[in-house]
Design a protein around this motif. Structure first.
Motif, PDB file in Angstrom:
ATOM      1  N   UNK A  47     -36.477  38.198  -6.703  1.00 24.48           N
ATOM      2  CA  UNK A  47     -36.168  37.367  -7.865  1.00 24.48           C
ATOM      3  C   UNK A  47     -34.860  37.801  -8.495  1.00 24.48           C
ATOM      4  N   UNK A  48     -34.647  39.108  -8.599  1.00 22.59           N
ATOM      5  CA  UNK A  48     -33.375  39.614  -9.142  1.00 22.59           C
ATOM      6  C   UNK A  48     -32.196  39.162  -8.285  1.00 22.59           C
ATOM      7  N   UNK A  49     -32.350  39.221  -6.965  1.00 20.97           N
ATOM      8  CA  UNK A  49     -31.275  38.787  -6.076  1.00 20.97           C
ATOM      9  C   UNK A  49     -30.994  37.296  -6.256  1.00 20.97           C
ATOM     10  N   UNK A  50     -32.044  36.515  -6.413  1.00 26.38           N
ATOM     11  CA  UNK A  50     -31.909  35.073  -6.640  1.00 26.38           C
ATOM     12  C   UNK A  50     -31.149  34.813  -7.941  1.00 26.38           C
ATOM     13  N   UNK A  51     -31.538  35.500  -9.000  1.00 28.42           N
ATOM     14  CA  UNK A  51     -30.898  35.337 -10.305  1.00 28.42           C
ATOM     15  C   UNK A  51     -29.434  35.764 -10.239  1.00 28.42           C
ATOM     16  N   UNK A  52     -29.159  36.802  -9.462  1.00 23.90           N
ATOM     17  CA  UNK A  52     -27.787  37.297  -9.322  1.00 23.90           C
ATOM     18  C   UNK A  52     -26.914  36.377  -8.463  1.00 23.90           C
ATOM     19  N   UNK A  53     -27.499  35.349  -7.862  1.00 25.05           N
ATOM     20  CA  UNK A  53     -26.730  34.378  -7.102  1.00 25.05           C
ATOM     21  C   UNK A  53     -26.532  34.710  -5.638  1.00 25.05           C
ATOM     22  N   UNK A  54     -27.311  35.639  -5.126  1.00 28.58           N
ATOM     23  CA  UNK A  54     -27.184  35.992  -3.718  1.00 28.58           C
ATOM     24  C   UNK A  54     -27.733  34.850  -2.862  1.00 28.58           C
ATOM     25  N   UNK A  55     -27.090  34.606  -1.739  1.00 26.85           N
ATOM     26  CA  UNK A  55     -27.592  33.571  -0.829  1.00 26.85           C
ATOM     27  C   UNK A  55     -28.837  34.101  -0.116  1.00 26.85           C
ATOM     28  N   UNK A  56     -29.659  33.191   0.409  1.00 27.93           N
ATOM     29  CA  UNK A  56     -30.830  33.646   1.169  1.00 27.93           C
ATOM     30  C   UNK A  56     -30.459  34.551   2.340  1.00 27.93           C
ATOM     31  N   UNK A  57     -29.355  34.241   3.026  1.00 28.17           N
ATOM     32  CA  UNK A  57     -28.939  35.065   4.152  1.00 28.17           C
ATOM     33  C   UNK A  57     -28.518  36.461   3.682  1.00 28.17           C
ATOM     34  N   UNK A  58     -27.795  36.537   2.588  1.00 26.95           N
ATOM     35  CA  UNK A  58     -27.393  37.842   2.043  1.00 26.95           C
ATOM     36  C   UNK A  58     -28.623  38.655   1.639  1.00 26.95           C
ATOM     37  N   UNK A  59     -29.591  37.998   1.027  1.00 24.40           N
ATOM     38  CA  UNK A  59     -30.807  38.693   0.602  1.00 24.40           C
ATOM     39  C   UNK A  59     -31.579  39.219   1.815  1.00 24.40           C
ATOM     40  N   UNK A  60     -31.676  38.403   2.850  1.00 27.15           N
ATOM     41  CA  UNK A  60     -32.374  38.849   4.055  1.00 27.15           C
ATOM     42  C   UNK A  60     -31.646  40.006   4.701  1.00 27.15           C
ATOM     43  N   UNK A  61     -30.331  39.947   4.730  1.00 27.76           N
ATOM     44  CA  UNK A  61     -29.547  41.063   5.284  1.00 27.76           C
ATOM     45  C   UNK A  61     -29.791  42.335   4.505  1.00 27.76           C
TER      46      UNK A  61
END
Length: 66
Positions: A47-61
């Protein structure tokens, strides 16, 4: 007044984003079950990554690099 079964737009966007992350985790070698369990266990982090604007691919990486 919103119906009880309706999600607010932010929650719907987060769920859609997590579904995309799940696909990237599977593409990176996780099973679907592993990807789902990891997202559930680390939902606050995702959720923090989502709020910070990270893309799904960046979050998975990020998740796969741990």
């Amino acid at each position: 007044m919103a119906k009880k079964n309706e999600l607010d737009p932010e929650m719907a966007a987060l769920i859609a984003w997590c579904t995309e992350v799940e696909g990237f985790l599977v593409a990176g070698g996780a099973t679907l079950k592993q990807a789902q369990e990891h997202i559930e266990e680390e939902i606050d982090w995702f959720t923090d990554l989502f709020i910070d604007g990270m893309t799904p691919q960046q979050a998975a990486n990020e998740a796969l690099s741990d």
